[in-house]
Enzyme design. Sequence first.
Site, PDB file in Angstrom:
ATOM      1  N   SER A   7     -41.198   3.317  58.830  1.00  0.00           N
ATOM      2  CA  SER A   7     -40.225   4.047  59.494  1.00  0.00           C
ATOM      3  C   SER A   7     -40.479   4.259  60.970  1.00  0.00           C
ATOM      4  O   SER A   7     -41.325   4.563  61.508  1.00  0.00           O
ATOM      5  CB  SER A   7     -40.568   5.518  59.251  1.00  0.00           C
ATOM      6  OG  SER A   7     -40.314   6.838  59.588  1.00  0.00           O
ATOM      7  N   HIS A  32     -37.126   2.190  57.204  1.00  0.00           N
ATOM      8  CA  HIS A  32     -36.343   3.527  57.386  1.00  0.00           C
ATOM      9  C   HIS A  32     -36.171   4.137  58.103  1.00  0.00           C
ATOM     10  O   HIS A  32     -37.355   4.131  59.505  1.00  0.00           O
ATOM     11  CB  HIS A  32     -37.688   4.453  56.360  1.00  0.00           C
ATOM     12  CG  HIS A  32     -36.904   5.804  56.277  1.00  0.00           C
ATOM     13  ND1 HIS A  32     -36.789   5.600  55.141  1.00  0.00           N
ATOM     14  CD2 HIS A  32     -37.457   6.724  57.318  1.00  0.00           C
ATOM     15  CE1 HIS A  32     -36.683   7.007  55.065  1.00  0.00           C
ATOM     16  NE2 HIS A  32     -37.056   7.696  56.305  1.00  0.00           N
ATOM     17  N   ASP A  34     -35.183   7.270  60.770  1.00  0.00           N
ATOM     18  CA  ASP A  34     -34.860   8.764  60.325  1.00  0.00           C
ATOM     19  C   ASP A  34     -33.740   9.071  61.455  1.00  0.00           C
ATOM     20  O   ASP A  34     -33.932   8.804  62.694  1.00  0.00           O
ATOM     21  CB  ASP A  34     -35.929   9.854  60.602  1.00  0.00           C
ATOM     22  CG  ASP A  34     -37.734   9.090  59.724  1.00  0.00           C
ATOM     23  OD1 ASP A  34     -36.749   9.481  58.772  1.00  0.00           O
ATOM     24  OD2 ASP A  34     -38.020   8.314  59.818  1.00  0.00           O
ATOM     25  N   MET A  36     -31.728  12.318  63.395  1.00  0.00           N
ATOM     26  CA  MET A  36     -31.848  13.600  64.182  1.00  0.00           C
ATOM     27  C   MET A  36     -30.982  13.751  65.010  1.00  0.00           C
ATOM     28  O   MET A  36     -31.200  13.912  66.106  1.00  0.00           O
ATOM     29  CB  MET A  36     -33.786  13.224  63.920  1.00  0.00           C
ATOM     30  CG  MET A  36     -34.653  13.080  62.989  1.00  0.00           C
ATOM     31  SD  MET A  36     -36.277  13.574  63.767  1.00  0.00           S
ATOM     32  CE  MET A  36     -37.414  13.034  62.262  1.00  0.00           C
ATOM     33  N   HIS A  65     -32.320   7.881  56.335  1.00  0.00           N
ATOM     34  CA  HIS A  65     -32.819   9.138  56.328  1.00  0.00           C
ATOM     35  C   HIS A  65     -31.977   9.695  56.980  1.00  0.00           C
ATOM     36  O   HIS A  65     -32.065  10.050  58.317  1.00  0.00           O
ATOM     37  CB  HIS A  65     -33.510   9.375  56.511  1.00  0.00           C
ATOM     38  CG  HIS A  65     -34.287  10.938  56.391  1.00  0.00           C
ATOM     39  ND1 HIS A  65     -35.529  11.252  56.544  1.00  0.00           N
ATOM     40  CD2 HIS A  65     -33.893  11.547  55.315  1.00  0.00           C
ATOM     41  CE1 HIS A  65     -35.868  12.304  56.060  1.00  0.00           C
ATOM     42  NE2 HIS A  65     -34.951  12.146  55.909  1.00  0.00           N
ATOM     43  N   MET A  67     -30.855  13.507  58.455  1.00  0.00           N
ATOM     44  CA  MET A  67     -31.219  15.068  59.140  1.00  0.00           C
ATOM     45  C   MET A  67     -30.381  14.797  60.349  1.00  0.00           C
ATOM     46  O   MET A  67     -30.914  16.102  60.723  1.00  0.00           O
ATOM     47  CB  MET A  67     -33.001  14.808  59.486  1.00  0.00           C
ATOM     48  CG  MET A  67     -33.854  14.717  58.257  1.00  0.00           C
ATOM     49  SD  MET A  67     -35.276  14.004  59.220  1.00  0.00           S
ATOM     50  CE  MET A  67     -35.124  12.773  59.116  1.00  0.00           C
ATOM     51  N   MET A 136     -38.984  15.116  50.575  1.00  0.00           N
ATOM     52  CA  MET A 136     -40.209  15.417  51.360  1.00  0.00           C
ATOM     53  C   MET A 136     -41.238  15.885  51.547  1.00  0.00           C
ATOM     54  O   MET A 136     -41.496  16.626  50.549  1.00  0.00           O
ATOM     55  CB  MET A 136     -39.164  16.192  52.141  1.00  0.00           C
ATOM     56  CG  MET A 136     -38.188  15.562  53.167  1.00  0.00           C
ATOM     57  SD  MET A 136     -38.104  14.014  53.533  1.00  0.00           S
ATOM     58  CE  MET A 136     -39.201  14.137  55.150  1.00  0.00           C
ATOM     59  N   ASP A 174     -41.523  10.405  51.565  1.00  0.00           N
ATOM     60  CA  ASP A 174     -41.444  10.880  53.008  1.00  0.00           C
ATOM     61  C   ASP A 174     -42.181  11.925  53.371  1.00  0.00           C
ATOM     62  O   ASP A 174     -41.991  12.781  53.147  1.00  0.00           O
ATOM     63  CB  ASP A 174     -39.994  10.167  53.352  1.00  0.00           C
ATOM     64  CG  ASP A 174     -40.005   9.662  55.288  1.00  0.00           C
ATOM     65  OD1 ASP A 174     -40.466   9.476  55.342  1.00  0.00           O
ATOM     66  OD2 ASP A 174     -38.578  10.377  55.498  1.00  0.00           O
TER      67      ASP A 174
HETATM   68  C1  DX5 Z   1     -40.171  12.841  58.336  1.00  0.00           C
HETATM   69  C2  DX5 Z   1     -39.176  11.833  58.588  1.00  0.00           C
HETATM   70  C3  DX5 Z   1     -40.293  10.453  58.573  1.00  0.00           C
HETATM   71  C4  DX5 Z   1     -41.290  10.380  59.069  1.00  0.00           C
HETATM   72  C5  DX5 Z   1     -42.356   9.959  58.182  1.00  0.00           C
HETATM   73  O1  DX5 Z   1     -38.774  14.077  59.525  1.00  0.00           O
HETATM   74  O2  DX5 Z   1     -38.335  11.647  57.849  1.00  0.00           O
HETATM   75  O3  DX5 Z   1     -39.730   9.671  57.998  1.00  0.00           O
HETATM   76  O4  DX5 Z   1     -41.657   9.032  60.266  1.00  0.00           O
HETATM   77  O5  DX5 Z   1     -43.678   9.413  59.267  1.00  0.00           O
HETATM   78  P1  DX5 Z   1     -45.149   9.740  58.629  1.00  0.00           P
HETATM   79  O6  DX5 Z   1     -45.181   9.046  57.849  1.00  0.00           O
HETATM   80  O7  DX5 Z   1     -45.791   9.306  60.070  1.00  0.00           O
HETATM   81  O8  DX5 Z   1     -45.877  10.959  57.846  1.00  0.00           O
HETATM   82 ZN    ZN Z   2     -37.283   9.797  57.008  1.00  0.00          ZN
END
Ligand code: DX5
Ligand code: ZN
Length: 215
Positions: A7, A32, A34, A36, A65, A67, A136, A174
Amino acid sequence: MSLIAPSLLSADFAHLAADIEMINKSEADMLHLDIMDGVFVPNISFGFPVIESFNKLCTKPLDVHLMIVEPDKFIENFAKVGASYINVHYEACTHLHRTIQKIKATGAKAAVTLNPHTPVCLLEDIVSDVDMVLLMSVNPGYGGQKFIEGTLSKTVQLKELIARKNSKALIEIDGGVNLETGKKLIECGADVLVAGNFVFKSENPIETIHKLKQL
Ligand code: DX5
Ligand code: ZN
């Protein structure tokens, strides 16, 4: 052997080109990303122009992903900038079946994501329609959080549901993944491990990805 999706959220944002170069050279199976929006989760990350730039540099498939609230509005945009997988949250989709069909219509692979409090049984009538389910194992919004142990039994339940429904969906996990939690997750039936901090904060990320790959 599991699939590994580092990620990028945990990378140094001043050196992203070098980090993507590292991903290209590594045994990572996908990257990956993220996304947000500051509404669905209490944090904001990056958007379309940034993903488009990553797509030009990255030789691995992009696992995006989302969010965000109302993901339907942006599915074509995410496909256009290069998403291979589009993950939407169960909790953000009132008409999830429609959303999944919309993702598939773009040619991208469709995935549904469950927050830690959302039970696997809610996927009963959608699991046959998706290419991947993302569980998650932390509350979404930040990298570097502690793995929630209850994810292990959810992974087993999901594996059973997938088998019972003759679904081809992959199981992705994740949050808080490292060699210890990763090993347990593989034993429970996980197919894809996302790892942010564990990869990007390590001294030798290529070697760390190699170790995760060996689990
Ligand atoms: C959290 C994200 C993850 C995050 C994971 O909201 O969806 O993808 O980057 O990070 P680690 O592996 O550090 O928990
Ligand atoms: Zn993620």
